[in-house]
Design an enzyme around this catalytic site. Structure first.
Site, mmCIF file in Angstrom:
data_model
loop_
_atom_site.group_PDB
_atom_site.id
_atom_site.type_symbol
_atom_site.label_atom_id
_atom_site.label_comp_id
_atom_site.label_asym_id
_atom_site.label_seq_id
_atom_site.Cartn_x
_atom_site.Cartn_y
_atom_site.Cartn_z
ATOM 1 N N ILE A 167 7.478 -11.790 4.320
ATOM 2 C CA ILE A 167 7.795 -13.155 3.895
ATOM 3 C C ILE A 167 9.217 -13.225 3.343
ATOM 4 O O ILE A 167 9.676 -14.267 2.910
ATOM 5 C CB ILE A 167 6.774 -13.656 2.850
ATOM 6 C CG1 ILE A 167 6.757 -12.717 1.628
ATOM 7 C CG2 ILE A 167 5.391 -13.757 3.473
ATOM 8 C CD1 ILE A 167 5.944 -13.277 0.452
ATOM 9 N N SER A 176 1.243 -0.572 7.424
ATOM 10 C CA SER A 176 0.033 0.257 7.393
ATOM 11 C C SER A 176 -0.944 -0.157 8.492
ATOM 12 O O SER A 176 -1.939 0.515 8.717
ATOM 13 C CB SER A 176 -0.647 0.112 6.028
ATOM 14 O OG SER A 176 -1.043 -1.238 5.843
ATOM 15 N N CYS A 187 1.312 -34.414 -0.432
ATOM 16 C CA CYS A 187 2.076 -35.367 0.404
ATOM 17 C C CYS A 187 2.961 -34.677 1.433
ATOM 18 O O CYS A 187 3.555 -35.330 2.274
ATOM 19 C CB CYS A 187 2.926 -36.299 -0.466
ATOM 20 S SG CYS A 187 4.375 -35.478 -1.206
ATOM 21 N N ARG A 208 0.803 -1.229 0.000
ATOM 22 C CA ARG A 208 0.000 0.000 0.000
ATOM 23 C C ARG A 208 0.833 1.275 0.000
ATOM 24 O O ARG A 208 0.268 2.365 0.094
ATOM 25 C CB ARG A 208 -0.935 0.002 1.221
ATOM 26 C CG ARG A 208 -1.900 -1.161 1.236
ATOM 27 C CD ARG A 208 -2.762 -1.201 2.503
ATOM 28 N NE ARG A 208 -3.600 -2.388 2.515
ATOM 29 C CZ ARG A 208 -3.212 -3.587 2.919
ATOM 30 N NH1 ARG A 208 -1.974 -3.780 3.360
ATOM 31 N NH2 ARG A 208 -4.044 -4.619 2.890
ATOM 32 N N CYS A 225 4.887 -31.449 -7.358
ATOM 33 C CA CYS A 225 5.747 -32.346 -6.585
ATOM 34 C C CYS A 225 6.267 -33.486 -7.475
ATOM 35 O O CYS A 225 5.483 -34.126 -8.174
ATOM 36 C CB CYS A 225 4.911 -32.897 -5.429
ATOM 37 S SG CYS A 225 5.760 -34.075 -4.409
ATOM 38 N N HIS A 232 3.408 -14.430 9.014
ATOM 39 C CA HIS A 232 2.824 -14.823 7.729
ATOM 40 C C HIS A 232 3.698 -15.831 6.989
ATOM 41 O O HIS A 232 3.617 -15.941 5.769
ATOM 42 C CB HIS A 232 2.594 -13.580 6.849
ATOM 43 C CG HIS A 232 1.587 -12.625 7.426
ATOM 44 N ND1 HIS A 232 1.437 -11.333 6.977
ATOM 45 C CD2 HIS A 232 0.676 -12.780 8.409
ATOM 46 C CE1 HIS A 232 0.473 -10.733 7.668
ATOM 47 N NE2 HIS A 232 0.006 -11.587 8.556
ATOM 48 N N CYS A 267 4.610 -36.988 -5.946
ATOM 49 C CA CYS A 267 3.206 -37.395 -6.081
ATOM 50 C C CYS A 267 2.423 -36.552 -7.101
ATOM 51 O O CYS A 267 1.245 -36.808 -7.330
ATOM 52 C CB CYS A 267 2.502 -37.327 -4.719
ATOM 53 S SG CYS A 267 2.168 -35.650 -4.195
HETATM 54 P P1 CNA Z 1 1.548 -2.315 3.478
HETATM 55 O O1 CNA Z 1 0.098 -2.305 3.738
HETATM 56 O O2 CNA Z 1 2.013 -2.272 2.065
HETATM 57 O O3 CNA Z 1 2.183 -1.081 4.284
HETATM 58 C C1 CNA Z 1 3.530 -0.725 4.165
HETATM 59 C C2 CNA Z 1 3.709 0.653 4.798
HETATM 60 O O4 CNA Z 1 5.097 0.942 4.812
HETATM 61 C C3 CNA Z 1 3.016 1.780 4.026
HETATM 62 O O5 CNA Z 1 2.102 2.442 4.866
HETATM 63 C C4 CNA Z 1 4.164 2.699 3.595
HETATM 64 O O6 CNA Z 1 3.850 4.067 3.749
HETATM 65 C C5 CNA Z 1 5.260 2.322 4.546
HETATM 66 N N1 CNA Z 1 6.607 2.503 3.984
HETATM 67 C C6 CNA Z 1 7.054 2.161 2.749
HETATM 68 N N2 CNA Z 1 8.353 2.436 2.625
HETATM 69 C C7 CNA Z 1 8.745 2.982 3.816
HETATM 70 C C8 CNA Z 1 9.975 3.484 4.297
HETATM 71 N N3 CNA Z 1 11.096 3.479 3.551
HETATM 72 N N4 CNA Z 1 10.021 3.991 5.558
HETATM 73 C C9 CNA Z 1 8.899 4.008 6.327
HETATM 74 N N5 CNA Z 1 7.704 3.534 5.924
HETATM 75 C C10 CNA Z 1 7.626 3.030 4.677
HETATM 76 O O7 CNA Z 1 2.266 -3.594 4.131
HETATM 77 P P2 CNA Z 1 1.989 -4.274 5.555
HETATM 78 O O8 CNA Z 1 3.242 -4.947 5.912
HETATM 79 O O9 CNA Z 1 1.373 -3.348 6.505
HETATM 80 O O10 CNA Z 1 0.884 -5.352 5.164
HETATM 81 C C11 CNA Z 1 1.042 -6.648 5.525
HETATM 82 C C12 CNA Z 1 1.191 -7.587 4.330
HETATM 83 C C13 CNA Z 1 2.198 -7.121 3.299
HETATM 84 C C14 CNA Z 1 1.752 -8.886 4.795
HETATM 85 O O11 CNA Z 1 0.840 -9.899 4.558
HETATM 86 C C15 CNA Z 1 3.060 -9.132 4.024
HETATM 87 O O12 CNA Z 1 3.264 -10.496 3.755
HETATM 88 C C16 CNA Z 1 2.861 -8.378 2.773
HETATM 89 N N6 CNA Z 1 4.080 -8.028 2.009
HETATM 90 C C17 CNA Z 1 5.315 -8.422 2.409
HETATM 91 C C18 CNA Z 1 6.438 -8.076 1.669
HETATM 92 C C19 CNA Z 1 7.799 -8.517 2.133
HETATM 93 O O13 CNA Z 1 7.943 -9.640 2.604
HETATM 94 N N7 CNA Z 1 8.801 -7.664 2.046
HETATM 95 C C20 CNA Z 1 6.288 -7.301 0.504
HETATM 96 C C21 CNA Z 1 4.980 -6.929 0.109
HETATM 97 C C22 CNA Z 1 3.901 -7.297 0.872
#
Ligand code: CNA
Length: 243
Positions: free
Chosen positions: A100, A188, A127, A33, A148, A116, A151
């Site tokens: 992740i 977020s 399997c 987001r 896989c 997550h 299987c």
């Molecule tokens: P989100 O909803 O995308 O929020 C990310 C937030 O980070 C936003 O509000 C941005 O404004 C803020 N942001 C971005 N860059 C910066 C920065 N440099 N400094 C400060 N703030 C920043 O993602 P959430 O993690 O809140 O949502 C959870 C989801 C996202 C989970 O299920 C994750 O698995 C999933 N996700 C993970 C990855 C990863 O593993 N890197 C990537 C994309 C999504």
């Protein structure tokens, strides 16, 4: 405000940190987001992590994986990931990540819950045979949907899709409620139940996120800025330097 936070850290014994996709953006992994997020740009469907959408047609997820796995492999921890590791010098640090990717692991953080799941392992949905990240990295470029070899079942990464239960929530809630300082970094706070962890925090609550979140009012310290810049500032104050 950052000086008071520094004092709270120096007086703490235990720090719990919830991280989200924002912490990995500066490493080249897009968030959902944020300004260039996967949802914001509309490059992939918002359903790409829905379990029903995956089972119905896994190729749509694997198209996304073919773009992301090489990035997950080459990405290196950001300043903020490294700062979290540094915090272990001051207190016991407990990280609960929604991410992740493998960046907390690459940074060497000791205590991490992958709420997550993560891309380290995958498994056959039939399997249960396990596949490593390296095996998957090869398989997804050989087959449009990896199956896989034992299987023929569908392989799924060990990540929690929307519609599946998260991992270790009770343990994460205890880490948060036992901590003297709780950080929410680069998330977020839109995703349930990770966002519920905020309610368990009894110590000082700190949020650092570029954009506003709908839970900002629940925090004692609110910083709307880039996490790496924030980490550099706080690190120098903790080391006795000036802002
Ligand atoms: P989100 O909803 O995308 O929020 C990310 C937030 O980070 C936003 O509000 C941005 O404004 C803020 N942001 C971005 N860059 C910066 C920065 N440099 N400094 C400060 N703030 C920043 O993602 P959430 O993690 O809140 O949502 C959870 C989801 C996202 C989970 O299920 C994750 O698995 C999933 N996700 C993970 C990855 C990863 O593993 N890197 C990537 C994309 C999504």
């Amino acid at each position: 405000m950052i000086d008071d936070l520094s004092k709270a850290i120096l007086n703490s014994q235990s720090i719990a940190i919830l991280t989200g996709a924002g912490i990995s953006v500066n490493a080249g992994i897009p968030d959902f987001r944020g300004e260039q997020g996967i949802y914001t740009t509309g490059k992939y469907s918002e359903h790409v992590f829905d379990i029903d959408y995956f089972v119905e047609d896994p190729k749509r997820f694997y198209d996304f994986a073919r773009e992301m796995y090489p990035i997950f492999e080459s990405a290196q921890p950001t300043k903020a990931h490294k700062f979290i590791k540094e915090l272990e010098k001051y207190a016991e640090v407990y990280v609960i990540t929604q991410n992740i990717d493998l960046l907390h692991k690459k940074a060497g953080t000791k205590n991490v819950i992958y709420l997550h799941g993560c891309v380290k392992d995958s498994f056959c949905m039939n399997c249960g045979k396990q596949f490593s990240f390296d095996e998957m990295k090869t398989l997804i470029f050989k087959e449009s949907v990896p199956h896989c070899d034992k299987c023929g079942g569908l392989i799924k990464p060990d990540i929690v899709f929307f519609g599946e239960p998260v991992k270790d929530f009770d343990k994460a809630a205890k880490w948060v409620s036992d901590a003297d300082v709780f950080f929410s970094l680069g998330t977020s706070l839109e995703v349930y139940p990770a966002n519920m962890l905020v309610d368990f925090a009894k110590g000082a609550r700190v949020i650092v996120n570029k954009q506003l979140t709908r839970m900002d009012d629940e925090f004692d310290f609110v910083f709307h800025e880039d996490l790496d810049e924030f980490a550099s500032k706080l690190e120098s104050i903790l080391k006795g330097g000036k802002e």
